[in-house]
Design a protein around this motif. Structure first.
Motif, PDB file in Angstrom:
ATOM      1  N   ALA A  29      58.010  69.797  13.307  1.00  0.00           N
ATOM      2  CA  ALA A  29      57.290  69.148  14.405  1.00  0.00           C
ATOM      3  C   ALA A  29      55.996  69.888  14.732  1.00  0.00           C
ATOM      4  N   GLU A  30      56.049  71.223  14.760  1.00  0.00           N
ATOM      5  CA  GLU A  30      54.871  72.020  15.087  1.00  0.00           C
ATOM      6  C   GLU A  30      53.819  71.947  13.976  1.00  0.00           C
ATOM      7  N   ILE A  31      54.256  71.900  12.720  1.00  0.00           N
ATOM      8  CA  ILE A  31      53.308  71.752  11.605  1.00  0.00           C
ATOM      9  C   ILE A  31      52.598  70.410  11.727  1.00  0.00           C
ATOM     10  N   ARG A  32      53.372  69.355  11.958  1.00  0.00           N
ATOM     11  CA  ARG A  32      52.777  68.011  12.123  1.00  0.00           C
ATOM     12  C   ARG A  32      51.804  67.982  13.297  1.00  0.00           C
ATOM     13  N   GLY A  33      52.105  68.733  14.345  1.00  0.00           N
ATOM     14  CA  GLY A  33      51.252  68.758  15.526  1.00  0.00           C
ATOM     15  C   GLY A  33      50.050  69.681  15.397  1.00  0.00           C
ATOM     16  N   GLY A  34      49.905  70.337  14.254  1.00  0.00           N
ATOM     17  CA  GLY A  34      48.771  71.224  14.036  1.00  0.00           C
ATOM     18  C   GLY A  34      48.856  72.541  14.790  1.00  0.00           C
ATOM     19  N   LYS A  35      50.071  72.922  15.185  1.00  0.00           N
ATOM     20  CA  LYS A  35      50.227  74.133  15.995  1.00  0.00           C
ATOM     21  C   LYS A  35      50.644  75.357  15.181  1.00  0.00           C
ATOM     22  N   ILE A  36      50.939  75.173  13.894  1.00  0.00           N
ATOM     23  CA  ILE A  36      51.300  76.290  13.022  1.00  0.00           C
ATOM     24  C   ILE A  36      50.101  76.615  12.146  1.00  0.00           C
ATOM     25  N   HIS A  37      49.726  77.892  12.115  1.00  0.00           N
ATOM     26  CA  HIS A  37      48.525  78.313  11.388  1.00  0.00           C
ATOM     27  C   HIS A  37      48.846  79.149  10.158  1.00  0.00           C
ATOM     28  N   PHE A  38      50.094  79.570  10.013  1.00  0.00           N
ATOM     29  CA  PHE A  38      50.525  80.342   8.845  1.00  0.00           C
ATOM     30  C   PHE A  38      52.036  80.234   8.767  1.00  0.00           C
ATOM     31  N   LEU A  39      52.571  80.214   7.538  1.00  0.00           N
ATOM     32  CA  LEU A  39      54.006  80.036   7.361  1.00  0.00           C
ATOM     33  C   LEU A  39      54.552  81.057   6.373  1.00  0.00           C
ATOM     34  N   PHE A  40      55.625  81.738   6.778  1.00  0.00           N
ATOM     35  CA  PHE A  40      56.368  82.612   5.874  1.00  0.00           C
ATOM     36  C   PHE A  40      57.611  81.854   5.427  1.00  0.00           C
ATOM     37  N   ILE A  41      57.833  81.768   4.121  1.00  0.00           N
ATOM     38  CA  ILE A  41      59.051  81.175   3.574  1.00  0.00           C
ATOM     39  C   ILE A  41      59.691  82.249   2.714  1.00  0.00           C
ATOM     40  N   ALA A  42      60.938  82.594   3.018  1.00  0.00           N
ATOM     41  CA  ALA A  42      61.633  83.633   2.265  1.00  0.00           C
ATOM     42  C   ALA A  42      61.809  83.211   0.810  1.00  0.00           C
ATOM     43  N   THR A  43      61.736  84.196  -0.094  1.00  0.00           N
ATOM     44  CA  THR A  43      61.882  83.910  -1.523  1.00  0.00           C
ATOM     45  C   THR A  43      63.271  83.376  -1.852  1.00  0.00           C
ATOM     46  N   ASP A  44      64.257  83.717  -1.038  1.00  0.00           N
ATOM     47  CA  ASP A  44      65.624  83.272  -1.307  1.00  0.00           C
ATOM     48  C   ASP A  44      66.037  82.062  -0.462  1.00  0.00           C
ATOM     49  N   VAL A  54      56.723  73.674   1.676  1.00  0.00           N
ATOM     50  CA  VAL A  54      55.492  73.872   0.907  1.00  0.00           C
ATOM     51  C   VAL A  54      54.695  72.575   0.870  1.00  0.00           C
ATOM     52  N   ASP A  55      55.371  71.455   0.620  1.00  0.00           N
ATOM     53  CA  ASP A  55      54.681  70.152   0.599  1.00  0.00           C
ATOM     54  C   ASP A  55      54.061  69.842   1.964  1.00  0.00           C
ATOM     55  N   LYS A  56      54.815  70.046   3.027  1.00  0.00           N
ATOM     56  CA  LYS A  56      54.316  69.779   4.379  1.00  0.00           C
ATOM     57  C   LYS A  56      53.125  70.685   4.700  1.00  0.00           C
ATOM     58  N   SER A  57      53.238  71.951   4.327  1.00  0.00           N
ATOM     59  CA  SER A  57      52.151  72.905   4.572  1.00  0.00           C
ATOM     60  C   SER A  57      50.898  72.547   3.795  1.00  0.00           C
ATOM     61  N   ILE A  84      59.388  81.207   8.959  1.00  0.00           N
ATOM     62  CA  ILE A  84      58.773  81.625  10.220  1.00  0.00           C
ATOM     63  C   ILE A  84      57.345  81.106  10.260  1.00  0.00           C
ATOM     64  N   GLY A  85      57.003  80.413  11.332  1.00  0.00           N
ATOM     65  CA  GLY A  85      55.642  79.921  11.512  1.00  0.00           C
ATOM     66  C   GLY A  85      54.905  80.750  12.541  1.00  0.00           C
ATOM     67  N   ILE A  86      53.619  80.978  12.295  1.00  0.00           N
ATOM     68  CA  ILE A  86      52.764  81.694  13.244  1.00  0.00           C
ATOM     69  C   ILE A  86      51.972  80.652  14.026  1.00  0.00           C
ATOM     70  N   ALA A  87      52.135  80.664  15.346  1.00  0.00           N
ATOM     71  CA  ALA A  87      51.549  79.629  16.194  1.00  0.00           C
ATOM     72  C   ALA A  87      50.247  80.063  16.871  1.00  0.00           C
ATOM     73  N   ASP A  88      49.694  81.188  16.467  1.00  0.00           N
ATOM     74  CA  ASP A  88      48.446  81.668  17.065  1.00  0.00           C
ATOM     75  C   ASP A  88      47.400  81.799  15.961  1.00  0.00           C
ATOM     76  N   ALA A  89      46.257  81.139  16.133  1.00  0.00           N
ATOM     77  CA  ALA A  89      45.226  81.113  15.087  1.00  0.00           C
ATOM     78  C   ALA A  89      44.679  82.508  14.792  1.00  0.00           C
ATOM     79  N   GLY A  90      44.468  83.313  15.815  1.00  0.00           N
ATOM     80  CA  GLY A  90      43.948  84.664  15.614  1.00  0.00           C
ATOM     81  C   GLY A  90      44.910  85.548  14.847  1.00  0.00           C
TER      82      GLY A  90
END
Length: 105
Positions: A29-44, A54-57, A84-90
């Motif tokens: 929901a936050e990615i769709r809303g443009g509120k996530i500026h960076f995403l960590f996806i665990a390798t496992d 990855v597709d959504k990002s 984990i998504g980062i919700a702060d642009a800075g």
């Protein structure tokens, strides 16, 4: 290796600043809303979940990092998480700088 620690320390700082988002439905929901500026996806993370995020990002132009395991990410923020998504642009900009520095080593 020291740059890995800088990235993870900064992720912990983002957690303490209340600037992270986790949980699949919340993140989507936050990615769709443009509120996530960076995403960590665990390798496992599972293949279908990884593909979905990855597709959504890619569609919403959110940079993704897949260099850390679930255990490492969970230790950085003090709670069990695989995405984990980062919700702060800075903060996202600083993490991008740190991860790019790591790639350039």
């Amino acid at each position: 290796m020291e740059n890995d620690q800088a990235v993870l320390n900064f992720l912990g700082l983002a957690k303490r600043a209340n600037k992270i988002v986790s949980g699949e439905n919340n993140l989507l929901a936050e990615i769709r809303g443009g509120k996530i500026h960076f995403l960590f996806i665990a390798t496992d993370t599972g293949a279908s979940t990884t593909k979905k995020f990855v597709d959504k990002s890619n569609y919403y132009h959110v940079p993704v990092n897949t260099m850390y395991t679930k255990e490492v990410l969970s230790q950085a923020i003090g709670m069990q998480r695989t995405i984990i998504g980062i919700a702060d642009a800075g903060m996202a900009k600083k993490i991008i700088q740190l991860t790019n520095k790591k790639k350039g080593e």
